[in-house]
Design an enzyme around this catalytic site. Structure first.
Site, mmCIF file in Angstrom:
data_model
loop_
_atom_site.group_PDB
_atom_site.id
_atom_site.type_symbol
_atom_site.label_atom_id
_atom_site.label_comp_id
_atom_site.label_asym_id
_atom_site.label_seq_id
_atom_site.Cartn_x
_atom_site.Cartn_y
_atom_site.Cartn_z
ATOM 1 N N GLY A 70 0.826 -1.199 0.000
ATOM 2 C CA GLY A 70 0.000 0.000 0.000
ATOM 3 C C GLY A 70 0.861 1.250 0.000
ATOM 4 O O GLY A 70 2.019 1.226 -0.433
ATOM 5 N N CYS A 71 0.299 2.347 0.484
ATOM 6 C CA CYS A 71 0.997 3.637 0.534
ATOM 7 C C CYS A 71 2.344 3.495 1.234
ATOM 8 O O CYS A 71 2.405 3.121 2.407
ATOM 9 C CB CYS A 71 0.128 4.659 1.256
ATOM 10 S SG CYS A 71 0.955 6.230 1.584
ATOM 11 N N PHE A 72 3.432 3.787 0.520
ATOM 12 C CA PHE A 72 4.750 3.508 1.099
ATOM 13 C C PHE A 72 5.147 4.458 2.233
ATOM 14 O O PHE A 72 6.100 4.202 2.944
ATOM 15 C CB PHE A 72 5.849 3.424 0.042
ATOM 16 C CG PHE A 72 5.984 4.565 -0.939
ATOM 17 C CD1 PHE A 72 5.474 5.829 -0.698
ATOM 18 C CD2 PHE A 72 6.665 4.354 -2.141
ATOM 19 C CE1 PHE A 72 5.634 6.865 -1.606
ATOM 20 C CE2 PHE A 72 6.840 5.389 -3.058
ATOM 21 C CZ PHE A 72 6.315 6.647 -2.788
ATOM 22 N N TRP A 73 4.426 5.557 2.422
ATOM 23 C CA TRP A 73 4.723 6.432 3.565
ATOM 24 C C TRP A 73 4.534 5.678 4.878
ATOM 25 O O TRP A 73 5.400 5.671 5.747
ATOM 26 C CB TRP A 73 3.800 7.645 3.570
ATOM 27 C CG TRP A 73 3.912 8.551 2.397
ATOM 28 C CD1 TRP A 73 4.923 8.610 1.471
ATOM 29 C CD2 TRP A 73 2.957 9.549 2.011
ATOM 30 N NE1 TRP A 73 4.659 9.573 0.544
ATOM 31 C CE2 TRP A 73 3.471 10.177 0.847
ATOM 32 C CE3 TRP A 73 1.746 9.978 2.529
ATOM 33 C CZ2 TRP A 73 2.784 11.216 0.201
ATOM 34 C CZ3 TRP A 73 1.061 11.012 1.900
ATOM 35 C CH2 TRP A 73 1.578 11.617 0.745
ATOM 36 N N CYS A 216 -1.788 8.553 6.464
ATOM 37 C CA CYS A 216 -1.628 7.454 5.512
ATOM 38 C C CYS A 216 -2.483 6.293 6.006
ATOM 39 O O CYS A 216 -2.561 6.046 7.212
ATOM 40 C CB CYS A 216 -0.160 7.041 5.431
ATOM 41 S SG CYS A 216 0.181 5.701 4.261
#
Length: 218
Positions: A70-73, A216
């Site tokens: 998913g969102c790499f943050w 996030c």
């Protein structure tokens, strides 16, 4: 004796994260001159982080792992919190179409490059095992969701384990089989060999630490 150089004296290539000496180091004829150039550029770092220099020089079992969840943050923050054994994390783009070199965030989000948002992890296997990293990977997202995580939708958010060698592949496949027992739906996670890794733009690195108000899904 052979001097084991710390990671910060090396650059990371975009192909499988193979470490190679900095150009200013490798292109000098004299080893004395080479060390002079490198250490002059890094003098401030070494003065502030002498203990880290010793730490790197004594580590012998350094490995890499790569995951998409998913969102790499948020993925980066979760792996960073593991602490001991995690040497470095870098978010970027991986396992896309070969014709796209060094894609931008905008291109990846468009779907045209087919790259995935991933985190590449440099870790000390004497301190933390690949199985530990796999457990964290499974715990931080829903692997039954295909090409998305929560409100984040797109191929770039697909669940993925990228392996560097056959041992990682074996452990990844075994862990996927075990994880499947927890779900009635089939797990969508793909397990693929490492392809060229492109580090994301600098503003994406440790994004949530730089932007306290940012959120996030992961």
């Amino acid at each position: 004796p052979i001097l084991q150089m710390p990671a910060f004296l090396f650059s990371t290539t975009t192909h499988h994260n193979i470490l190679r000496p900095l150009s200013s180091f490798s292109h000098c004829n004299s080893s004395r001159a080479s060390f002079s150039i490198v250490f002059r550029n890094k003098a401030r770092y070494l003065n502030q982080h002498s203990s880290e220099f010793h730490h790197y020089s004594t580590m012998t079992n350094i490995k890499n792992a790569r995951f998409g969840a998913g969102c790499f943050w948020g993925v980066q923050r979760k792996f960073e919190k593991l602490g001991n054994g995690i040497i470095k994390t870098t978010v970027g783009y991986s396992n896309g179409k070969d014709q796209f070199k060094n894609p931008t965030y905008k291109q990846v989000c468009s779907g045209v490059t087919d790259h995935n948002e991933v985190i590449d992890i440099e870790y000390n296997e004497d301190v933390i095992s690949y199985k530990d990293l796999l457990r964290t990977f499974w715990s931080l997202h829903n692997p039954t969701q295909k090409d998305r995580q929560g409100p984040d939708v797109g191929r770039q958010y697909r669940s993925m384990i990228v392996y560097y060698d056959e041992e990682q592949k074996k452990l990844a496949e075994e862990s996927k089989q075990e994880e499947q027992k927890k779900y009635s739906k089939p797990i969508a996670t793909v397990i693929e060999p490492a392809k060229t890794f492109f580090a994301a733009e600098e503003y994406h690195q440790h994004y949530l630490d730089k932007n306290s108000g940012a959120t996030c899904y992961i």
